[in-house]
Design a protein around this motif. Structure first.
Motif, PDB file in Angstrom:
ATOM      1  N   TRP A  10       0.689  -1.108   0.144  1.00  8.72           N
ATOM      2  CA  TRP A  10      -0.034   0.074   0.031  1.00  8.72           C
ATOM      3  C   TRP A  10       0.920   1.001  -0.152  1.00  8.72           C
ATOM      4  O   TRP A  10       0.437   2.346  -0.746  1.00  8.72           O
ATOM      5  CB  TRP A  10      -0.966  -0.041   1.177  1.00  8.72           C
ATOM      6  N   TRP A  11       2.051   1.107   0.540  1.00  2.00           N
ATOM      7  CA  TRP A  11       2.797   2.435   0.612  1.00  2.00           C
ATOM      8  C   TRP A  11       3.423   2.624  -0.691  1.00  2.00           C
ATOM      9  O   TRP A  11       4.277   3.831  -0.671  1.00  2.00           O
ATOM     10  CB  TRP A  11       3.938   2.406   1.891  1.00  2.00           C
ATOM     11  N   ALA A  52      -1.071   6.516  -5.897  1.00  2.00           N
ATOM     12  CA  ALA A  52      -1.875   7.274  -5.059  1.00  2.00           C
ATOM     13  C   ALA A  52      -1.500   7.638  -3.578  1.00  2.00           C
ATOM     14  O   ALA A  52      -1.538   8.945  -3.111  1.00  2.00           O
ATOM     15  CB  ALA A  52      -3.359   6.829  -5.119  1.00  2.00           C
ATOM     16  N   VAL A  53      -0.991   6.912  -2.879  1.00  2.00           N
ATOM     17  CA  VAL A  53      -0.405   7.010  -1.778  1.00  2.00           C
ATOM     18  C   VAL A  53       0.541   8.089  -1.495  1.00  2.00           C
ATOM     19  O   VAL A  53       0.954   8.874  -0.921  1.00  2.00           O
ATOM     20  CB  VAL A  53      -0.210   5.415  -0.828  1.00  2.00           C
ATOM     21  N   ARG A  54       1.730   7.692  -2.681  1.00  2.68           N
ATOM     22  CA  ARG A  54       2.704   8.581  -2.610  1.00  2.68           C
ATOM     23  C   ARG A  54       2.315  10.133  -2.694  1.00  2.68           C
ATOM     24  O   ARG A  54       2.823  10.995  -2.192  1.00  2.68           O
ATOM     25  CB  ARG A  54       3.670   8.202  -3.565  1.00  2.68           C
ATOM     26  N   TYR A  55       1.678  10.217  -3.827  1.00  4.63           N
ATOM     27  CA  TYR A  55       1.079  11.576  -4.365  1.00  4.63           C
ATOM     28  C   TYR A  55       0.381  12.253  -3.146  1.00  4.63           C
ATOM     29  O   TYR A  55       0.450  13.352  -2.714  1.00  4.63           O
ATOM     30  CB  TYR A  55       0.167  11.609  -5.581  1.00  4.63           C
ATOM     31  N   THR A  56      -0.513  11.445  -2.332  1.00  2.00           N
ATOM     32  CA  THR A  56      -1.267  12.012  -1.393  1.00  2.00           C
ATOM     33  C   THR A  56      -0.294  12.490  -0.351  1.00  2.00           C
ATOM     34  O   THR A  56      -0.485  13.588   0.321  1.00  2.00           O
ATOM     35  CB  THR A  56      -2.324  10.932  -0.807  1.00  2.00           C
ATOM     36  N   ALA A  57       0.623  11.709   0.018  1.00  2.00           N
ATOM     37  CA  ALA A  57       1.579  11.997   1.321  1.00  2.00           C
ATOM     38  C   ALA A  57       2.201  13.307   0.812  1.00  2.00           C
ATOM     39  O   ALA A  57       2.462  14.093   1.907  1.00  2.00           O
ATOM     40  CB  ALA A  57       2.426  10.972   1.468  1.00  2.00           C
ATOM     41  N   ILE A 106       1.431  15.606  -1.517  1.00  3.56           N
ATOM     42  CA  ILE A 106       0.741  16.901  -1.314  1.00  3.56           C
ATOM     43  C   ILE A 106       0.479  17.288   0.140  1.00  3.56           C
ATOM     44  O   ILE A 106       0.545  18.612   0.298  1.00  3.56           O
ATOM     45  CB  ILE A 106      -0.509  16.651  -2.114  1.00  3.56           C
ATOM     46  N   ALA A 107       0.241  16.440   0.838  1.00  3.39           N
ATOM     47  CA  ALA A 107       0.049  16.546   2.367  1.00  3.39           C
ATOM     48  C   ALA A 107       1.151  17.348   2.945  1.00  3.39           C
ATOM     49  O   ALA A 107       1.076  18.341   3.631  1.00  3.39           O
ATOM     50  CB  ALA A 107      -0.367  15.449   3.040  1.00  3.39           C
ATOM     51  N   ARG A 129       3.912  18.886 -14.204  1.00  4.99           N
ATOM     52  CA  ARG A 129       3.682  18.580 -12.695  1.00  4.99           C
ATOM     53  C   ARG A 129       5.054  18.454 -11.950  1.00  4.99           C
ATOM     54  O   ARG A 129       5.038  18.622 -10.867  1.00  4.99           O
ATOM     55  CB  ARG A 129       3.021  17.314 -12.704  1.00  4.99           C
TER      56      ARG A 129
END
Length: 439
Positions: free
Chosen positions: A21-22, A26-31, A33-34, A86
């Protein structure tokens, strides 16, 4: 002895093919951006605490002036093989948020520690400005270049890519730093009642925005050049691939330290460093990047004809793709007659052809990556898929922009001028192990 066929191994379960999952994009982009969003909020809070709300708004309004100029300049330098937007957005956001937050926290903590240890606040400020700040800030900015280099490796192919990513990161860093300096200057003027041309705000704006908007990009460009040269280095030379970025980072720190220390060289120290050192270095680096860009266009004309002979490209394409004027004409033709989707397809085609020429040159010089054949076939397949849409525009551009050449008619003793019937004929021998695909 049994002659029965050995049964194939069982197919992996679909869940086994899924990444952890890590590791999912999607997880990497979300992390990411956060992280940048939280850093930006903290930066705004810290700047507002030092400048006040009015100072923050004034600093923000004045600091934005050089940003479009710098970003446009770096985008213009990258016209030969434009990087995805990007990547530039990430670089600017990292410089404006994450790198500035790291620099503020690290510089403040280190300077206070030195002042408490030595009981010399003035000496601690001088040491912090000339030694601590350059090391911390350039390292924080270099992290963005490193991330793009590692995770967008196929889009990081040479010196120009390193310069663009490093310069955009530094432009974001300078933007946030200018907000702090200009906001603090406005607060000083509010306390003293000064205003107009003689104000501290006007002087700060002139020095940081008018005279030296390129200062931070100039420092960090050395780091970008180091990473760009590392991208061009063969994979087997690992020591050089590591030492080149480190050398660029050290040069960036040295330039930054010299710039920050110029204020301590006497009343004219700043202007001496600016005129004798900074401006010539800026001019030299600008020439280097422009020369590299022209060299990249020349590579297209030299490397692509072999694919013309193999049937993958039309004879007109090497010329049309290696001329910025022809590219502009092709883009205008595609937009006007074929529509905006065709213009986007043409941009993708141009970028793919540039990557193919760079890959083939590396292979011809003996620096081919281990997956050369796979990459070459993938790029050629992409070009073949896009070709029906882009060919009319490129053919038109090549025909209208090719300079005339003398071609004597059989019945006339003197040459007359006409367009050549073909473009981009092969200019030399090519090794048979490369470019062996046929359409």
């Amino acid at each position: 002895m049994s002659t029965s066929a050995v049964p194939p191994p069982p197919a992996p379960h679909p869940q086994e093919l899924r990444p952890r999952w890590w590791k999912r994009p999607a997880v990497r982009y979300t992390a990411l951006i956060a992280l940048l969003a939280v850093s930006g909020v903290i930066i705004l809070a810290l700047v507002r605490e030092q400048t006040g709300t009015q100072g923050l708004l004034v600093g923000l309004g004045l600091a934005v002036f050089p940003v479009p100029i710098l970003v446009t300049a770096f985008r213009w330098l990258d016209r030969t093989d434009p990087a995805p937007w990007r990547n530039m957005v990430f670089a600017f956001a990292w410089g404006a948020c994450a790198a500035t937050l790291i620099a503020i926290l690290a510089n403040t903590f280190t300077t206070q520690w030195i002042a408490n240890t030595t009981a010399d606040p003035d000496g601690a400020d001088t040491l912090g400005a000339t030694l601590i700040a350059p090391v911390v800030e350039e390292t924080a900015k270099a992290a963005a270049v490193l991330l793009v280099f590692l995770f967008r490796r196929r889009q990081f192919t040479g010196l120009v890519d390193g310069v663009v990513i490093a310069g955009t990161t530094a432009a974001g860093f300078a933007f946030t730093e200018n907000i702090l300096y200009l906001g603090s200057a406005f607060g000083t003027d509010q306390l003293s009642g000064d205003g107009g041309v003689a104000s501290v705000t006007a002087a700060t704006f002139f020095v940081r925005v008018i005279m030296s908007p390129f200062a931070h990009p100039l420092f960090t460009v050395f780091t970008g050049i180091g990473f760009g040269l590392s991208a061009l280095t063969p994979e087997r030379r690992r020591a050089r691939r590591v030492l080149l970025p480190l050398t660029g980072l050290v040069l960036a720190m040295g330039m930054h330290s010299l710039w920050n220390g110029s204020a301590h060289f006497g009343p004219l120290g700043f202007f001496v460093v600016y005129g004798v050192f900074m401006v010539p270095v800026f001019g030299l680096l600008t020439w280097l990047v422009l020369w590299t860009r022209r060299r990249g266009l020349r590579q297209l004309r030299e490397e692509l004809p072999v694919y013309v002979a193999a049937g993958w490209l039309s004879p007109a394409e090497p010329f049309a793709l290696s001329s910025m004027r022809a590219r502009r004409v092709a883009r205008e033709y595609a937009t006007h007659y074929l529509g905006k989707p065709a213009a986007k397809t043409l941009a993708e085609y141009t970028s793919t052809a540039t990557a193919l020429a760079q890959l083939r040159r590396r292979g011809r010089l003996g620096h081919a990556p281990t997956d050369f054949v796979t990459l070459e076939h993938h790029l050629l397949t992409t070009l073949w898929t896009l070709r029906p849409t882009t060919r009319p525009a490129l053919e038109y551009a090549a025909h209208t922009t090719t300079p005339p050449t003398p071609a004597p008619f059989p019945w006339h003793p003197h040459p007359t001028w006409q367009h050549p019937p073909a473009y981009g004929l092969p200019t030399g021998p090519y090794p048979p192990q490369y470019g062996g695909y046929r359409a």
